[in-house]
Design an enzyme around this catalytic site. Sequence first.
Site, short mmCIF file in Angstrom:
data_model
loop_
_atom_site.label_atom_id
_atom_site.label_comp_id
_atom_site.label_asym_id
_atom_site.label_seq_id
_atom_site.Cartn_x
_atom_site.Cartn_y
_atom_site.Cartn_z
N ARG A 251 1.53 8.65 -2.00
CA ARG A 251 1.31 9.02 -3.42
C ARG A 251 2.06 8.18 -4.44
NH1 ARG A 251 -3.25 11.40 -2.01
NH2 ARG A 251 -3.08 13.54 -1.24
N ASP B 179 -3.38 11.57 8.59
CA ASP B 179 -4.00 11.68 7.27
C ASP B 179 -3.16 12.62 6.39
OD1 ASP B 179 -5.66 11.44 5.08
OD2 ASP B 179 -7.28 12.66 5.89
ZN LIG Z 1 -9.87 9.66 4.17
#
Ligand SMILES: [Zn+2]
Length: 461
Positions: free
Chosen positions: A68, A335
């Site tokens: 992020r 992920d």
């Molecule tokens: Zn993805």
Amino acid sequence: MAALLLTGGRVVDPANRLDAQTDLLISDGKIAAVGADAAKKAPRDAEKMAVNGLVVCPGLIDLHVHLREPGQTSKESLATGTAAAARGGFTSVVCMPNTSPAIDTAGTVALIRERAAQQGVVNVFVAGAISKGIAGEELAPIGGLKRAGVVAITDDGHCVQNNELMRRACEYAKMFNLPVMDHCQDYSLVTDGVMHEGYWSTVLGLRGWPSAGEEVIVARNILLAELTGAKVHCQHLSAAGSVALLREARKRGVPISGEACPHHFTLTDAAVAGSKKFWATDGKSLLIINHQQSTINWPSYDTNFKMNPPLRSARDREAILEGLADGTIEILCSDHAPHCDYEKEVEFDYAPFGITGLETELSLSLMQLVHTKRLSLAATLAKFTVHPARLLDLNKGTLQVGADADVTVIDPDHEWIFHRDDSASKSRNSPFFGWQLKGKAAATIVGGKLVWSERAESVAA
Ligand SMILES: [Zn+2]
């Protein structure tokens, strides 16, 4: 710390086909010796760590993580994201480029690498965007990104819809020896689907995201890998059809690969209907591993079960496990996708996709693959070490003498509960809080330096 001797552990190094109870010596940030002579070679003042009964393996690599930065530090930062990685046993992560701004210029790559060197506790490798602004319209400067140090390109979170643009991305990537990673999603088929299209989406009245929406793009990627010779890697595979396509293409020698995330091979779409429905149907098979899980409750429409691609049917889950077991899918990853509470605490339709995963992926993988005897420990660890290192051409994922001393110590039988307060991530969007897990990192060593250990943690607490 000049030298560190790990004694009596089960050293599992898939890259060198080593699986034996022996010692490992780290000196000046490098692997100095592995085997019976490691103790002899250790300097007198070497620090000793007894790891009897534990597994010592190359530092784990997660090639699919959202840190992020820049621009979304209310969700996660390089400091908190890498702290969560260290806790999960990961010594290297690859951060995705769907930040704000997107990682589509050499300048942004340089910024992240600089900040990661200052604030990160584990190695951070950067993936650059395929297209400018991840808009899927114009190629990003792939050569410039490579020179700035990216290890792959991807528009993750999005998917390049224009096949001709994707073909050119593959051709450039091949020229610069970069793998192309792809989030496989056909927009015209998926439209605004929020969960797997099937029985449960009908029952719950939620818009469906059909498996074909992934499979069509996996097929496209196989054809383009074959046409261009570029290495194409399909991210977070969720559907049985994707596994079948990949299996057939790899048999023909197409340079295509795939990865799977623990949530896709642990949970199913029944979880969106709430814990009662899940444990009564698809969750039953998990209770064989741990009968206590059935006491964990969550409501229907819980947004911590919303991710992209979505949780699929029990048949899809089984196909992903089979693909992992037979080697069709050779990489495991999380992920890890942190989101703030206020973003997730909305109606299912409006919540962002994604869950955190760095701190649970090793345990869930060990539970679903090793403890169920689907796959050996060495073969499972290969999917976290030598395989991702090979795909990305990283000088990591091995305990070869002279390699960087990135080492993970694992207690595969440690039973523990993942508590909300124990997470190092800035976000709390995990569906696995309260779960009883089996297997955990005991210590994480990056470049010879201990960056996290269970023991230090319990002493501190
Ligand atoms: Zn993805």
